[in-house]
Design a protein around this motif. Sequence first.
Motif, PDB file in Angstrom:
ATOM      1  N   CYS A 163       0.836  -1.204   0.000  1.00  0.00           N
ATOM      2  CA  CYS A 163       0.000   0.000   0.000  1.00  0.00           C
ATOM      3  C   CYS A 163       0.870   1.254   0.000  1.00  0.00           C
ATOM      4  O   CYS A 163       0.604   2.207  -0.747  1.00  0.00           O
ATOM      5  N   ALA A 164       1.910   1.260   0.834  1.00  0.00           N
ATOM      6  CA  ALA A 164       2.768   2.447   0.920  1.00  0.00           C
ATOM      7  C   ALA A 164       3.499   2.704  -0.397  1.00  0.00           C
ATOM      8  O   ALA A 164       3.777   3.865  -0.741  1.00  0.00           O
ATOM      9  N   LYS A 165       3.821   1.656  -1.149  1.00  0.00           N
ATOM     10  CA  LYS A 165       4.519   1.808  -2.428  1.00  0.00           C
ATOM     11  C   LYS A 165       3.595   2.308  -3.536  1.00  0.00           C
ATOM     12  O   LYS A 165       4.061   2.784  -4.574  1.00  0.00           O
ATOM     13  N   PHE A 169      -1.239   5.975  -2.224  1.00  0.00           N
ATOM     14  CA  PHE A 169      -0.991   6.304  -0.817  1.00  0.00           C
ATOM     15  C   PHE A 169      -0.548   7.764  -0.786  1.00  0.00           C
ATOM     16  O   PHE A 169       0.623   8.099  -0.629  1.00  0.00           O
ATOM     17  N   ASP A 170      -1.528   8.619  -0.926  1.00  0.00           N
ATOM     18  CA  ASP A 170      -1.321  10.046  -1.145  1.00  0.00           C
ATOM     19  C   ASP A 170      -2.302  10.811  -0.278  1.00  0.00           C
ATOM     20  O   ASP A 170      -3.437  10.351  -0.060  1.00  0.00           O
ATOM     21  N   THR A 200       3.736   8.365   7.847  1.00  0.00           N
ATOM     22  CA  THR A 200       3.365   6.949   7.832  1.00  0.00           C
ATOM     23  C   THR A 200       3.882   6.274   6.573  1.00  0.00           C
ATOM     24  O   THR A 200       4.431   5.164   6.624  1.00  0.00           O
ATOM     25  N   LYS A 201       3.722   6.924   5.443  1.00  0.00           N
ATOM     26  CA  LYS A 201       4.227   6.364   4.181  1.00  0.00           C
ATOM     27  C   LYS A 201       5.738   6.160   4.258  1.00  0.00           C
ATOM     28  O   LYS A 201       6.254   5.086   3.890  1.00  0.00           O
ATOM     29  N   LYS A 202       6.448   7.153   4.764  1.00  0.00           N
ATOM     30  CA  LYS A 202       7.901   7.066   4.860  1.00  0.00           C
ATOM     31  C   LYS A 202       8.329   5.908   5.748  1.00  0.00           C
ATOM     32  O   LYS A 202       9.226   5.128   5.408  1.00  0.00           O
TER      33      LYS A 202
END
Length: 494
Positions: A163-165, A169-170, A200-202
Motif C-alpha cells: 500500500c505504501a509503495k 498512498f497520497d 506513515t508512508k515514509k
Amino acid sequence: MYAENREARRPWKRAAVAGLILVLLASAYLGWSRGFREEAQPAWVFESAESRFKYGSIGAEHDAGIPYWIFYVLPRVFPEKFRQDGQVVPGGYAALGVAWEQGQELPVGFTKKTIGFPRVANNCAACHTTSYRSGADSNPIFVTAGPGHTVNIQNFFRLLIDCAKDPRFDADILMAEINRVTDLDVIDTLLYRFFIIPITKKRLLEREAQFEWLYRPDFPDWGRGRDDAMNLTKYFMIRAPMDDTFGPTDIPAIWHLGKYQWSKGHRLNYAGDSQDVHSVVIDSALGVLGAAPADKADFLGQVKWLEDYLGRLPPPAYPFPIDAGRVAAGKPLFDAHCATCHASERTGRPTPLADVGTDRGRLDSWNKGAAIKANKVVADMGIARRGLVEEDLVGYRIPFLDGIWIRAPYLHNGAVPTLRDLLEPAASRPKVFWRGYDVYDPLRVGFVSDGEDARREGSRMDTGTKGGGNQGHEFGTGLSLAEKEALVEYLKTL
C-alpha cells in the motif's frame, strides 16, 4: 522627543513579546496534545484478563502503530491488495484470516490507543488466538492463547508495504476517503494531510528492505498459521544480511507456560533456542513493538502480567463427545508409544534431529552467532533476561501435548493436517492440503483440510516445497487401525 517615543513603544513591545510567548506555548501544547499525549485505553479492555490479553496495548503503538483513520480506509482505497493465495478476497482485514469477535471494532490482537491521535497496533493475541467451528454454518469459538492457525502474517506485512509503495498512498486520495467516513476537526485534518500521512508512508517504506526476503520467488509463501520467526529476528533485531535459510513454523500455543521449568532443562521455541519463559515473552513482545520500548518500566510490567496470566492459563478441554472405552484402550498405547518422549523428563528439552527426522529448515535458520548478537541488542536496551541459547542447536524441542487436539496442523512446520495423518508413514501422509480453514474434524482430529470451502478459505500447503517437508516422526505408524483410533481418542483428553 525620540526618548519619549521609545518609552511609549515599550509597552507594545512587551505585549508583542508576551503574545508571541503565549502563541509558542499554545502551539507547543497543541503539538504535544495532538501528537504525543497518551490516553489510557477504555475501561472495558481491562474488565477481564481475557479481554486485556485480546485488546490491551503492550506499547506497540509508539513505533509500530498505524494511524487509525489510515488503517480504517486502506481496504477502501486498496481493495485489490487484500489477497489470499494470490486471489483478491472481499472483506478487508478479514482476508488476513484474523480472529474477529462479533460486535468488536477491531480484530482480536489489534489494539487501539490514543497517543496524540488514535493508533492501531498489535499485541500477542493477534497470532495466539485460535478459532474453530463445529460446522460450516456455525459461529466460530475463540480459544485464547492458542495457535492462530487462520492468520496470514506474511500477507499483513506485505499489505502495508505494498500500500505504501502505491501512488494512491497520497494525502489527497486518503483524505478524500477519510472525509467520507468521519469529520476530523481542522487541526487533525491539517495534521493528517501534512504530517501523519507522509510520515506513515515514509516509515512503512523504510521496512521494505527488511522485508525483502518475504518477496523472494524461490521461497514459498508461509500460508495461514505460520511464520518464519527466527529469520524475522535476524532481519529485524540484528539487521543481518539476507541468506538462503527458510524455516517457517506453526504459530505455537502459549497457554500454561508455567509448565516450562528452566531448572529442569526445559527450553522454549521449536528448536529450544530460548532459555526460559521470561526471555521468550520479552523477545516476542519486542518483536511486536519493532523497536526498543518507549517506556521500559511499563513494558516490563506488561511482560510480568503476560507471564503470570499465560503461566497459569489452562489448555482448552476437548468440546466434542469422547468415547470413554476408546480412551481407556488408548491410555496404555500412549504410555507404550508416546510417553517416553511426551510425558517424561525428556519433554520440553531439545532432542537430536536424527532421532525424529523432521524437516531441518527451521533448525538451519538460526545459529550461535545470531543468538549472541540478539542478546546484545536486548542487553543494550537495559533489559535483563537469560536470553537466547548461545550455542549451536542440535534438534527440535520435544513438546508437551496439552491441548494437542486444537494444535493442528502438526509437526513443527505444520506439514501434517491431522493426528490421524501423523500416525501414518510419511509416504502415506497428504502431500498437498489446505491449512487455515477453521471447521473442525473430530474424527481425524484436526481441521478440515480439503474440499471446496477449505480450498477457498485456506492456504495451499505443498509438503514438497522448501521448509515444508512432512517426513519424520513415524512413531506409532505400525499400530493397527483400531489401536490408532484408540490412541487418537486418548489424545483428545490431554
